[in-house]
Design an enzyme around this catalytic site. Structure first.
Site, short mmCIF file in Angstrom:
data_model
loop_
_atom_site.label_atom_id
_atom_site.label_comp_id
_atom_site.label_asym_id
_atom_site.label_seq_id
_atom_site.Cartn_x
_atom_site.Cartn_y
_atom_site.Cartn_z
CG HIS A 217 -41.05 58.67 -19.84
ND1 HIS A 217 -42.02 57.77 -20.20
CD2 HIS A 217 -40.98 59.55 -20.89
CE1 HIS A 217 -42.49 58.08 -21.39
NE2 HIS A 217 -41.88 59.15 -21.83
CD GLU B 199 -42.47 54.75 -18.30
OE1 GLU B 199 -42.47 55.96 -18.00
OE2 GLU B 199 -43.15 54.30 -19.24
P1 PGA Z 1 -44.05 63.05 -27.01
O1 PGA Z 1 -43.18 62.01 -26.15
O2 PGA Z 1 -43.06 63.87 -27.75
O3 PGA Z 1 -44.87 62.20 -27.92
O4 PGA Z 1 -44.84 63.87 -26.03
C1 PGA Z 1 -42.08 62.43 -25.43
C2 PGA Z 1 -41.63 61.33 -24.49
O5 PGA Z 1 -42.48 60.56 -24.00
O6 PGA Z 1 -40.42 61.25 -24.20
#
Ligand code: PGA
Length: 259
Positions: free
Chosen positions: A138, A143
């Site tokens: 995503h 999503e």
């Molecule tokens: P994260 O999230 O940096 O906490 O891995 C990134 C995202 O889900 O876009």
């Protein structure tokens, strides 16, 4: 796509921060699209350090965040409003009226999503959009199976996203199920895109984004359609790329080779 591979996560984050710093120094009234999440922390740390050293001002910069949870109070410690205030806005000199985050507590969420999309358009669009990527591919909270033509709207978080984000909340049941997120078409309208991914757990999503088919099952693959998308990776996130040696030869250690 420009695929930039660095030895360490810190080097990749520093290079992306340097790109944002250059953008602001050359265009002090530019508009930035901003991301939240653990990956973004070292990027914002560098922006804050640079500001506190007196080397950059954000007074004229406008910002639009990618997303926000629905029905989580703005002052909740895990809201993206709180994240941005703590990690970037308050330690720097951003003007509150220039910073924008979707309001997940608006009485009419569909109307709020349209308002947010229009606000981006009305300010002339985003000059540089900073992105992370989820393990499921995503971008923002678009999503898998999100329309590649989507604009800002309400989305339901995928179960894998709820699980990934539950590490921040007390129990998985506390993770909001709905969000307002920029759409994939909203993101693609940015003049430039800079995505940061680090760590082994992102390596499959990274491969699908760069080398997989253009497909709604990997929303980040839509960046293949963008003319100015730069992907900042550490060696772990890059480890499953089929053309790894090619990318490294084009930009050794993330840099353009001397001609
Ligand atoms: P994260 O999230 O940096 O906490 O891995 C990134 C995202 O889900 O876009």
């Amino acid at each position: 796509m420009k695929v930039l591979i660095f030895d360490t996560a810190q080097q990749a984050a520093d290079a992306l921060a340097d790109k944002l710093i250059k953008q602001v120094l050359s265009h002090p009234t530019c508009t930035l699209g901003l991301a939240t999440g653990g990956t973004a922390n070292p990027v914002y740390d560098k922006l804050v350090r640079t500001h506190l050293a007196g080397d950059i001002s954000f007074k004229g910069v406008r910002t639009f965040n990618l997303d926000e949870y629905v029905a989580l109070p703005i002052a909740h410690p895990l809201s993206y409003h709180t994240y941005m205030a703590e990690h970037l806005f308050e330690p720097c000199d951003f003007q509150t009226e220039n910073t924008h985050i979707p309001n997940g507590n608006a009485p009419d969420l569909a109307k709020e999503a349209r308002r947010y999309e229009n606000a981006i358009t009305n300010c002339g669009g985003i000059d540089c959009q900073f992105l992370g990527i989820g393990e499921n591919g995503h971008i923002g909270f678009n999503e898998p199976t999100s329309s590649l033509a989507s604009l800002t709207r309400v989305k339901t978080l995928a179960p894998s996203t709820v699980e990934a984000n539950s590490r921040y909340f007390e129990t998985p049941e506390d993770v909001p199920r709905l969000c307002i997120t920029m759409g994939i078409a909203t993101i693609l309208r940015a003049a430039e895109i800079a995505l940061l991914a680090v760590g082994k757990r992102k390596s499959e999503a990274v491969r699908n984004m760069i080398e997989g088919p253009l497909a709604a099952m990997c929303p980040a693959s839509a960046l293949q359609l963008h003319q100015h998308a730069e992907i900042y990776l550490d060696s772990e996130a890059a480890s499953r790329l089929e053309l790894l040696d090619y990318y490294k030869s084009v930009h050794p250690c993330g840099h353009a080779p001397p001609l």
